[in-house]
Design a protein around this motif. Sequence first.
Motif, PDB file in Angstrom:
ATOM      1  N   ASN A 247       0.852  -1.184   0.000  1.00  0.00           N
ATOM      2  CA  ASN A 247       0.000   0.000   0.000  1.00  0.00           C
ATOM      3  C   ASN A 247       0.888   1.234   0.000  1.00  0.00           C
ATOM      4  O   ASN A 247       1.883   1.298   0.737  1.00  0.00           O
ATOM      5  N   VAL A 248       0.552   2.215  -0.849  1.00  0.00           N
ATOM      6  CA  VAL A 248       1.258   3.499  -0.858  1.00  0.00           C
ATOM      7  C   VAL A 248       0.225   4.613  -0.759  1.00  0.00           C
ATOM      8  O   VAL A 248      -0.861   4.524  -1.328  1.00  0.00           O
ATOM      9  N   GLU A 249       0.571   5.657  -0.027  1.00  0.00           N
ATOM     10  CA  GLU A 249      -0.318   6.796   0.154  1.00  0.00           C
ATOM     11  C   GLU A 249       0.495   8.084   0.066  1.00  0.00           C
ATOM     12  O   GLU A 249       1.662   8.119   0.458  1.00  0.00           O
ATOM     13  N   ALA A 250      -0.143   9.140  -0.424  1.00  0.00           N
ATOM     14  CA  ALA A 250       0.478  10.457  -0.462  1.00  0.00           C
ATOM     15  C   ALA A 250      -0.591  11.503  -0.206  1.00  0.00           C
ATOM     16  O   ALA A 250      -1.706  11.407  -0.723  1.00  0.00           O
ATOM     17  N   GLU A 266       4.089   0.739   2.570  1.00  0.00           N
ATOM     18  CA  GLU A 266       4.072  -0.389   3.494  1.00  0.00           C
ATOM     19  C   GLU A 266       3.762  -1.688   2.778  1.00  0.00           C
ATOM     20  O   GLU A 266       3.074  -1.715   1.754  1.00  0.00           O
ATOM     21  N   GLY A 267       4.274  -2.761   3.354  1.00  0.00           N
ATOM     22  CA  GLY A 267       3.936  -4.090   2.890  1.00  0.00           C
ATOM     23  C   GLY A 267       2.803  -4.661   3.730  1.00  0.00           C
ATOM     24  O   GLY A 267       2.627  -4.302   4.896  1.00  0.00           O
ATOM     25  N   LEU A 278      -4.674 -13.360  11.211  1.00  0.00           N
ATOM     26  CA  LEU A 278      -3.463 -12.628  11.543  1.00  0.00           C
ATOM     27  C   LEU A 278      -3.176 -11.655  10.414  1.00  0.00           C
ATOM     28  O   LEU A 278      -3.039 -12.052   9.259  1.00  0.00           O
ATOM     29  N   LYS A 279      -3.100 -10.362  10.756  1.00  0.00           N
ATOM     30  CA  LYS A 279      -2.861  -9.329   9.753  1.00  0.00           C
ATOM     31  C   LYS A 279      -1.639  -8.521  10.162  1.00  0.00           C
ATOM     32  O   LYS A 279      -1.540  -8.047  11.292  1.00  0.00           O
ATOM     33  N   LEU A 280      -0.701  -8.358   9.224  1.00  0.00           N
ATOM     34  CA  LEU A 280       0.552  -7.662   9.475  1.00  0.00           C
ATOM     35  C   LEU A 280       0.744  -6.540   8.463  1.00  0.00           C
ATOM     36  O   LEU A 280       0.424  -6.698   7.281  1.00  0.00           O
ATOM     37  N   ARG A 281       1.258  -5.421   8.943  1.00  0.00           N
ATOM     38  CA  ARG A 281       1.626  -4.302   8.076  1.00  0.00           C
ATOM     39  C   ARG A 281       2.950  -3.734   8.585  1.00  0.00           C
ATOM     40  O   ARG A 281       3.164  -3.616   9.794  1.00  0.00           O
ATOM     41  N   GLY A 282       3.806  -3.359   7.670  1.00  0.00           N
ATOM     42  CA  GLY A 282       5.063  -2.739   8.041  1.00  0.00           C
ATOM     43  C   GLY A 282       5.560  -1.841   6.939  1.00  0.00           C
ATOM     44  O   GLY A 282       5.479  -2.207   5.758  1.00  0.00           O
ATOM     45  N   GLY A 283       6.047  -0.652   7.304  1.00  0.00           N
ATOM     46  CA  GLY A 283       6.499   0.260   6.262  1.00  0.00           C
ATOM     47  C   GLY A 283       7.176   1.492   6.827  1.00  0.00           C
ATOM     48  O   GLY A 283       7.596   1.537   7.993  1.00  0.00           O
ATOM     49  N   TYR A 284       7.261   2.506   5.983  1.00  0.00           N
ATOM     50  CA  TYR A 284       7.981   3.743   6.301  1.00  0.00           C
ATOM     51  C   TYR A 284       7.044   4.923   6.157  1.00  0.00           C
ATOM     52  O   TYR A 284       6.325   5.037   5.160  1.00  0.00           O
ATOM     53  N   GLN A 285       7.055   5.828   7.176  1.00  0.00           N
ATOM     54  CA  GLN A 285       6.216   7.019   7.176  1.00  0.00           C
ATOM     55  C   GLN A 285       7.098   8.257   7.199  1.00  0.00           C
ATOM     56  O   GLN A 285       8.150   8.271   7.851  1.00  0.00           O
ATOM     57  N   TYR A 290       5.453  21.588  11.980  1.00  0.00           N
ATOM     58  CA  TYR A 290       5.728  23.020  12.002  1.00  0.00           C
ATOM     59  C   TYR A 290       7.213  23.361  12.013  1.00  0.00           C
ATOM     60  O   TYR A 290       7.597  24.469  11.648  1.00  0.00           O
ATOM     61  N   ASP A 291       8.072  22.408  12.397  1.00  0.00           N
ATOM     62  CA  ASP A 291       9.492  22.726  12.533  1.00  0.00           C
ATOM     63  C   ASP A 291      10.388  21.781  11.748  1.00  0.00           C
ATOM     64  O   ASP A 291      11.568  21.648  12.049  1.00  0.00           O
ATOM     65  N   GLY A 292       9.840  21.085  10.755  1.00  0.00           N
ATOM     66  CA  GLY A 292      10.684  20.196   9.975  1.00  0.00           C
ATOM     67  C   GLY A 292       9.947  18.982   9.472  1.00  0.00           C
ATOM     68  O   GLY A 292       8.786  19.060   9.090  1.00  0.00           O
ATOM     69  N   VAL A 293      10.643  17.852   9.502  1.00  0.00           N
ATOM     70  CA  VAL A 293      10.096  16.605   8.969  1.00  0.00           C
ATOM     71  C   VAL A 293      10.310  15.496   9.985  1.00  0.00           C
ATOM     72  O   VAL A 293      11.379  15.393  10.600  1.00  0.00           O
ATOM     73  N   ARG A 294       9.282  14.660  10.164  1.00  0.00           N
ATOM     74  CA  ARG A 294       9.389  13.508  11.047  1.00  0.00           C
ATOM     75  C   ARG A 294       9.349  12.229  10.219  1.00  0.00           C
ATOM     76  O   ARG A 294       8.568  12.124   9.270  1.00  0.00           O
ATOM     77  N   ASN A 295      10.176  11.247  10.627  1.00  0.00           N
ATOM     78  CA  ASN A 295      10.241   9.948   9.966  1.00  0.00           C
ATOM     79  C   ASN A 295       9.948   8.862  10.990  1.00  0.00           C
ATOM     80  O   ASN A 295      10.283   8.986  12.172  1.00  0.00           O
ATOM     81  N   ALA A 296       9.348   7.780  10.528  1.00  0.00           N
ATOM     82  CA  ALA A 296       9.051   6.692  11.451  1.00  0.00           C
ATOM     83  C   ALA A 296       8.866   5.392  10.688  1.00  0.00           C
ATOM     84  O   ALA A 296       8.451   5.383   9.517  1.00  0.00           O
ATOM     85  N   LEU A 297       9.183   4.293  11.366  1.00  0.00           N
ATOM     86  CA  LEU A 297       8.847   2.968  10.870  1.00  0.00           C
ATOM     87  C   LEU A 297       7.478   2.582  11.419  1.00  0.00           C
ATOM     88  O   LEU A 297       7.239   2.694  12.624  1.00  0.00           O
ATOM     89  N   LYS A 298       6.604   2.134  10.554  1.00  0.00           N
ATOM     90  CA  LYS A 298       5.283   1.696  10.984  1.00  0.00           C
ATOM     91  C   LYS A 298       5.270   0.179  11.098  1.00  0.00           C
ATOM     92  O   LYS A 298       5.621  -0.533  10.160  1.00  0.00           O
ATOM     93  N   LEU A 299       4.842  -0.309  12.262  1.00  0.00           N
ATOM     94  CA  LEU A 299       4.683  -1.741  12.498  1.00  0.00           C
ATOM     95  C   LEU A 299       3.288  -1.976  13.074  1.00  0.00           C
ATOM     96  O   LEU A 299       2.887  -1.306  14.021  1.00  0.00           O
ATOM     97  N   GLU A 300       2.562  -2.917  12.505  1.00  0.00           N
ATOM     98  CA  GLU A 300       1.197  -3.179  12.957  1.00  0.00           C
ATOM     99  C   GLU A 300       0.903  -4.673  12.855  1.00  0.00           C
ATOM    100  O   GLU A 300       1.211  -5.308  11.844  1.00  0.00           O
ATOM    101  N   ALA A 301       0.323  -5.217  13.909  1.00  0.00           N
ATOM    102  CA  ALA A 301      -0.080  -6.628  13.926  1.00  0.00           C
ATOM    103  C   ALA A 301      -1.426  -6.739  14.625  1.00  0.00           C
ATOM    104  O   ALA A 301      -1.631  -6.147  15.692  1.00  0.00           O
ATOM    105  N   ARG A 302      -2.350  -7.489  14.027  1.00  0.00           N
ATOM    106  CA  ARG A 302      -3.679  -7.694  14.605  1.00  0.00           C
ATOM    107  C   ARG A 302      -4.023  -9.177  14.557  1.00  0.00           C
ATOM    108  O   ARG A 302      -3.856  -9.821  13.520  1.00  0.00           O
TER     109      ARG A 302
END
Length: 527
Positions: A247-250, A266-267, A278-285, A290-302
Motif C-alpha cells: 500500500n502506498v499513500e500520499a 508499506e507491505g 493474523l494481519k501484518l503491516r510494516g512500512g515507512y512514514q 511546524y518545525d521540519g520533517v518527522r520519519n518513522a517505521l510503521k509496524l502493525e499486527a492484529r
Amino acid sequence: MKAIFIILIFSFTSLFSQEKETKEEQKPVDLPEAIIYGNDFLNVKSGFKRNPSNVPKLSASELDSLNSLEKIRPSVLPVSRLPYQSVVPVEEKGYVEASIGRFISTNVDAGYVTDFNDFDLYLKGTYDQSRGFIDNAEYSKINAQLFSDYIADEKFFIFGGSKTRTNLKFQNYRYNNYVVQDFETRNNLDLGMGLDVDGHYEGFNFETGAAFNVMKTTGDSLDFSEQTLNGYFQLINPYNKYRIGFNVEADLRSSFGNSNNYALAEGIASYISEGFDLKLRGGYQIASYYDGVRNALKLEARINAKLSQSLTMRGSFLSGLERQTVDKLFNMNRFLNYDFDIDHQYNKLNIAANILFHPDIDYNFSMGVNYKLADRVLNFVNMDSSYFSPNYIDASILNLYFDGFYNFDDVHSIDLVLKYNITSTDSIKKKLTYVPDFENELNYRIKLNNGLSAKVGFEFVGTRYVDLLNIDELDPYFNMNFDINYLINKNLSIFAKVENLFNQDIFIYNYYRERSLFASMGFHWKF
C-alpha cells in the motif's frame, strides 16, 4: 488514472522538503442499498462526545456539531448497541426526519436513493439551527453529500468489473464564541470530492483513489484555508488463506501558508482462516510538521482468534506516526486560537487486548485493556477564557473498559459501558487534559407491542483537568436523557426527546457550558 496517480506520487517526493502532515483516508462512504429503521432512533446525546485527542475518523454527526451540547466531548465511549434497529432491503426510496425543540431549535435530515443510467445515486442532507440556550450561542449547520456507485463494463481493460465510488460534499457551519461579552462569529466552509475504485485483475485485488478538499474558516480573529490533494494505491494477491501485497499513500496539504505533507509505503501480509486471523503491516512514514520533517517505521499486527462458538479473543500491536491535521483539530474543538502548530503523535508502543463473549444475539459483553506509550500526545489548553491551543506532550495512557448488552426478551433490554482511564505525562507526572478517570453509561430500552418504545439513558463522567499542571478542574457530572417513539405505521413514526433532564451545568471544555434542559419532538417518514 494510473498516470495521474504516478504524477501525484512524484510531485509529493519533490515537495516534501517544505513541511507537514499525514494522510487521512478519504474514501467515501460505501452506502448499501438499505435503510435502518425501527422503534429506536440513533441519538448522539449531550453525554456522548469525543476525547480531545488524535482520534480515528469520525462520522459527520459526531464531527460537525457546533452547539455546545453537541460538541465533541472529552472522552470516547464505545458505540452503544441498538437492539431494536434492523437493516432491511430497500422498499422505500427515501426518508425525512424533522424535529423542533427548545431554544427555537430545528433539525431536518433527509436522504434519497435513485439511479441514473448505470449509476446508483445516494443523496443525503441535513440542516440544523438554534437561537441558542444563552445570548450569542446561536448556530446553523448545513451538510449535503452526493454518493454514486458505478460498476464498470467488463470490456474495459484492467478496470472491467471494478466498482467506482464518487463522493461530493458541501458543509457550512456558522457559530459564535459565546463565553465572553465581545463574542466572535466564525464561519467554516468545507468542499470536497473523491473518487475510489475497487477492482480485480489477473488474480490481484486492487484499490486506488484520489480526493481534493478545500476548507476555509473566517472570523474576527482568523481567516485561513486548507487545501488537500491526496491519493493511494493498494494491491493484494490473495492465495488460499494468505494475502500478500503493498500500500502506498500520499497527501499534499497547504494551510497557514505552509505545506503539510505525508507519505506512507508499506507491505501487507495476512492469514485468514475460519477461526483465526493474523494481519501484518510494516512500512515507512514521513510527515512534515511546524518545525521540519518527522520519519518513522510503521509496524502493525492484529490477531483475531475464535476460541469457541461463543468466545473470541483479539489483540493488536502498533508503532508509528499517528498524524494530526487542521480539519481534525477544528472538528474536535472549534474554539481554537487563530494561530497554532501542527505536530504528529508517535506511538512507541500501542498494545490492546480484549475478549468478547457472544453466546447469542440477545446477550454479549466484551472487556479489554489498551496501553499506549507515546510522544507528542495532543492536549487542549486555554490561551485565555475564549480560545484554546493544542499542546503536545509525551505521555502514557492506560484504558480499561467493559461493554455489554442484554435483551431480557422482545420488550426489555439494557446496555452498559464502564471505562477507567489512567494517564501520566512523562515530564511533570500529571494527567492529560480533559480525560476523566471514570466514564459510565447505562441505557434501558422498552419496546411495547402497540408501536410504542422508549429509552432512558444515564451517564456519569468524572473529574477532568483543564491545564497540564492539574491545578484547575471541571467537576464530575451525572446526566440523564429520555426518548420516546411511537410507530404509527411501517413508514411513519413520531418521537420526543429530553436531554440533560436534571438541568445540570455540564462543561465540555473550560468556560464552555452545554445547553440546559432541552426537549424536542418530531417525526420520521420513509417513502
